[in-house]
Design a protein around this motif. Structure first.
Motif, PDB file in Angstrom:
ATOM      1  N   GLU A 289       0.827  -1.192   0.000  1.00  0.00           N
ATOM      2  CA  GLU A 289       0.000   0.000   0.000  1.00  0.00           C
ATOM      3  C   GLU A 289       0.868   1.251   0.000  1.00  0.00           C
ATOM      4  OE1 GLU A 289      -1.979   1.156   3.929  1.00  0.00           O
ATOM      5  OE2 GLU A 289      -1.856  -1.037   4.067  1.00  0.00           O
ATOM      6  N   VAL A 290       0.318   2.312  -0.549  1.00  0.00           N
ATOM      7  CA  VAL A 290       1.017   3.597  -0.599  1.00  0.00           C
ATOM      8  C   VAL A 290       0.049   4.685  -0.163  1.00  0.00           C
ATOM      9  CG1 VAL A 290       2.588   2.888  -2.446  1.00  0.00           C
ATOM     10  CG2 VAL A 290       0.397   3.952  -3.037  1.00  0.00           C
ATOM     11  N   THR A 291       0.609   5.808   0.272  1.00  0.00           N
ATOM     12  CA  THR A 291      -0.194   6.967   0.663  1.00  0.00           C
ATOM     13  C   THR A 291       0.165   8.146  -0.225  1.00  0.00           C
ATOM     14  OG1 THR A 291      -0.287   6.204   2.958  1.00  0.00           O
ATOM     15  CG2 THR A 291      -0.826   8.508   2.547  1.00  0.00           C
ATOM     16  N   ILE A 292      -0.839   8.643  -0.930  1.00  0.00           N
ATOM     17  CA  ILE A 292      -0.654   9.762  -1.858  1.00  0.00           C
ATOM     18  C   ILE A 292      -1.304  11.002  -1.259  1.00  0.00           C
ATOM     19  CG2 ILE A 292      -0.997  10.589  -4.211  1.00  0.00           C
ATOM     20  CD1 ILE A 292       0.621   7.979  -4.022  1.00  0.00           C
ATOM     21  N   GLY A 293      -0.568  12.093  -1.193  1.00  0.00           N
ATOM     22  CA  GLY A 293      -1.130  13.358  -0.742  1.00  0.00           C
ATOM     23  C   GLY A 293      -1.622  14.174  -1.923  1.00  0.00           C
ATOM     24  N   ARG A 320      -1.016  -3.628  -8.230  1.00  0.00           N
ATOM     25  CA  ARG A 320      -1.577  -4.499  -7.187  1.00  0.00           C
ATOM     26  C   ARG A 320      -1.249  -3.978  -5.783  1.00  0.00           C
ATOM     27  NH1 ARG A 320      -3.525  -9.901  -8.520  1.00  0.00           N
ATOM     28  NH2 ARG A 320      -4.625 -10.622  -6.673  1.00  0.00           N
ATOM     29  N   VAL A 321      -1.485  -2.711  -5.566  1.00  0.00           N
ATOM     30  CA  VAL A 321      -1.293  -2.111  -4.252  1.00  0.00           C
ATOM     31  C   VAL A 321      -2.533  -1.303  -3.881  1.00  0.00           C
ATOM     32  CG1 VAL A 321       1.220  -1.990  -4.453  1.00  0.00           C
ATOM     33  CG2 VAL A 321      -0.173  -0.030  -5.163  1.00  0.00           C
ATOM     34  N   LYS A 322      -2.751  -1.155  -2.601  1.00  0.00           N
ATOM     35  CA  LYS A 322      -3.824  -0.313  -2.101  1.00  0.00           C
ATOM     36  C   LYS A 322      -3.343   1.130  -2.082  1.00  0.00           C
ATOM     37  CE  LYS A 322      -6.733   0.521   1.970  1.00  0.00           C
ATOM     38  NZ  LYS A 322      -7.016   0.128   3.365  1.00  0.00           N
ATOM     39  N   VAL A 323      -4.157   2.034  -2.597  1.00  0.00           N
ATOM     40  CA  VAL A 323      -3.808   3.452  -2.632  1.00  0.00           C
ATOM     41  C   VAL A 323      -4.632   4.191  -1.588  1.00  0.00           C
ATOM     42  CG1 VAL A 323      -3.750   5.553  -4.023  1.00  0.00           C
ATOM     43  CG2 VAL A 323      -3.203   3.352  -5.075  1.00  0.00           C
ATOM     44  N   LEU A 347       4.093  11.066   3.500  1.00  0.00           N
ATOM     45  CA  LEU A 347       3.538  10.689   2.202  1.00  0.00           C
ATOM     46  C   LEU A 347       4.579   9.997   1.327  1.00  0.00           C
ATOM     47  CD1 LEU A 347       1.647  14.024   1.451  1.00  0.00           C
ATOM     48  CD2 LEU A 347       0.711  11.953   2.509  1.00  0.00           C
ATOM     49  N   HIS A 348       4.083   9.121   0.458  1.00  0.00           N
ATOM     50  CA  HIS A 348       4.968   8.438  -0.479  1.00  0.00           C
ATOM     51  C   HIS A 348       5.001   9.136  -1.835  1.00  0.00           C
ATOM     52  CE1 HIS A 348       3.643   4.918   2.213  1.00  0.00           C
ATOM     53  NE2 HIS A 348       4.821   5.361   2.633  1.00  0.00           N
TER      54      HIS A 348
END
Length: 545
Positions: A289-293, A320-323, A347-348
């Motif tokens: 999973e990643v976190t987008i700002g 195939r990752v959770k955003v 944030l990533h």
């Protein structure tokens, strides 16, 4: 001859008519039928182009330059069929057309009335530009009983009579609320809504009932008896884990079977739904999973960035990752006590989306600077690209007062009003103080890519791309040299070399700004390459944090 499916709603708005229509279209497509979806919007605006995103959500733009309702985005994402100008009409456009004809004398002295003139214009819209379609799904905005929608309901009544038996089906979406104090689902609102619809001369064949709890057979039977439909045609619609689970959910409860039965079609092949199964498997079983700002201006209403939200999800599907999306109000970064680093360090990746006006601009520029200095993946879309150029000019290019003429008079107009450009219709010109509606650079335009650029590699080596635009201001080409000396490379230009389309920083891991809106062409089963690459870069960043 195309068959028509008319979708209406009752009781309350926001019941998911658009998603239901898009899901039904996807299910019919999966059975081998050719389908197109159209939207009737009863409001008096000619189009939503001048409406605040807080009023109406995002404005969706088609290849042919129409500013349309956001539901057309759902239609495209679920079917892969590109919408057209002819797929969305408002009361405003209908009346504008009729009044123009009346002023020209086209009605030969006749009294111009709602019936037949307005209703005929609505029917003409529904029947236009059909080609070899099997089904046309027409969704009517708002709810039954709204005074604005009455001409559309009358037009549907007339059109159903003209088409004849077996050529049209009415689907009515209603609410079956759960009263916690009584511990019961209540069917009365649905009964009243259907009674309102039938009083207008439209008897629905299928009812889609939104509910928070499972709809028992006894309640389905009650609704069927009072609303004059088959019990199997009372379709429960419960919340789904994601919008991309909705087609599978509707198929499981028989929506497409019931619609085909209403048309007398009993020999249709079973739908091929493997691509929808795969999409949902990727969403339900991510491998990271990643976190987008998203540093934006309209973050108080996520529908203002609906296509952007979905395109980021599509990028996650591709990898195939959770955003996880963190919506950040750009104005927060303009406050003196604001700790920008504390907000952005977790944030990533950072994305600055499109917008209009000066509010929040300095906060977005601060976000661009943070991404550049910390080498955090950055994606600037439309206004976000312009802010990346202004930030580069101020902090690297030595142009301390770099600004945009959108914010007022400036001695350093790094971004300025686009006054003319070439389109398929010829030279387009715009003036300061002119009309706002429909006067931007709208629709699909080509961009020529630098073959050695990062973006060309993302587009799999393409040297020419076509993307959708919606903007009134452009980066000033007079500032290309100082910006490129500061490391900001112009890697995409209009074919005539006059309009900047893409900038990037090759010295950073992932830093791209685009003047167009790539989110408008992203699909769950065909994620846009820029979003797929952006999320891939965010995934790499997540392993470094």
């Amino acid at each position: 001859m195309a068959r028509f499916i008319f979708v209406t709603g009752g009781v309350v708005s926001s019941l998911g008519k658009g998603l239901m229509a898009a899901s039904l279209a996807a299910l019919l497509q999966a059975r081998g039928y050719k389908v197109r979806i159209r939207k009737f919007d009863p409001y008096l605006n000619v189009d939503p182009g001048t409406m605040s995103p807080y009023q109406h959500g995002e404005v969706y733009v088609t290849d042919d330059g129409a500013e349309t309702d956001l539901d057309l985005g759902h239609y495209e994402r679920f079917t892969g069929v590109s919408a057209r100008q002819s797929d969305n009409v408002t009361s405003g456009r209908i009346y504008q057309t009729i009044i123009t004809k009346e002023r020209r004398g086209d009605y030969l002295g006749a009294t111009v009335q709602v019936i037949p003139h307005v209703t005929d214009a609505i029917k003409d819209f529904a029947k236009a530009d059909l080609g070899d379609l099997d089904f046309v799904i027409c969704e009517v905005g708002g709810t039954v009983g709204d005074i604005e929608s009455l001409p559309f309901m009358e037009a549907i009544r007339q059109l159903r009579n003209e088409l004849g038996r077996g050529q049209s089906v009415s689907i009515h979406t209603t609410l079956v609320p759960y009263i916690a104090a009584a511990g019961e689902l209540k069917t009365k609102p649905t009964q009243h809504s259907v009674r309102e619809l039938t009083s207008l001369g439209i008897q629905p064949e299928v009812l889609v009932c939104r509910c928070e709890h499972p709809l028992p057979d006894s309640e389905r039977a009650k609704i069927a008896a009072f609303c004059n439909v088959r019990k199997s045609a009372v379709i429960p619609a419960l919340d789904a884990p994601s919008i991309y689970a909705v087609p599978l959910t509707y198929h499981a409860v028989g929506l497409d079977d019931e619609v085909l039965h209403a048309f007398g079609i009993e020999d249709a092949s079973e739908p091929e739904l493997s691509k929808w199964v795969d999409i949902n498997d990727r969403l339900e079983n991510p491998e990271g999973e990643v976190t987008i700002g998203v540093v934006g201006k309209y973050v108080g209403l996520q529908d203002a960035y609906k296509s952007l939200n979905e395109a980021l999800v599509h990028g996650g599907i591709a990898n195939r990752v959770k955003v996880n999306i963190r919506w950040i109000d750009a104005e927060l970064f303009e406050e003196e006590e604001s700790d920008i680093a504390a907000q952005l360090e977790p944030l990533h990746a950072i994305l600055v989306p499109g917008a209009f006006g000066e509010r929040g601009a300095e906060g977005k520029i601060a976000a661009v600077r943070f991404a550049r200095e910390r080498n955090v993946p950055y994606f600037g879309i439309c206004f976000g690209m312009q802010m990346a150029c202004i930030e580069g000019a101020r902090n690297i290019g030595g142009i301390a007062h770099a600004s945009s003429t959108e914010f007022g008079a400036t001695d350093e107009p790094v971004v300025g009003l686009i006054s003319e450009w070439m389109s398929e219709e010829g030279l387009q010109k715009r003036e300061v103080g002119g009309d706002l509606g429909g006067t931007m650079r709208l629709g699909a335009y080509d961009a020529k890519l630098d073959g050695n650029s990062h973006v060309a590699a993302i587009y799999d080596g393409a040297n020419m791309i076509s993307e959708r635009h919606r903007h009134r201001y452009e980066v000033n080409t007079n500032y290309i040299d100082p910006l490129e000396k500061g490391g900001l490379v112009f890697s995409g230009m209009s074919p005539d070399g006059e309009l900047p389309e893409i900038v990037e920083r090759p010295d950073l891991e992932w830093f791209v700004g685009v003047q167009f809106h790539p989110e408008l062409k992203s699909r769950p089963f065909d994620p846009h390459p820029l979003f797929a690459s952006f999320i891939e870069a965010a995934l790499k960043q997540s392993r470094l944090v």
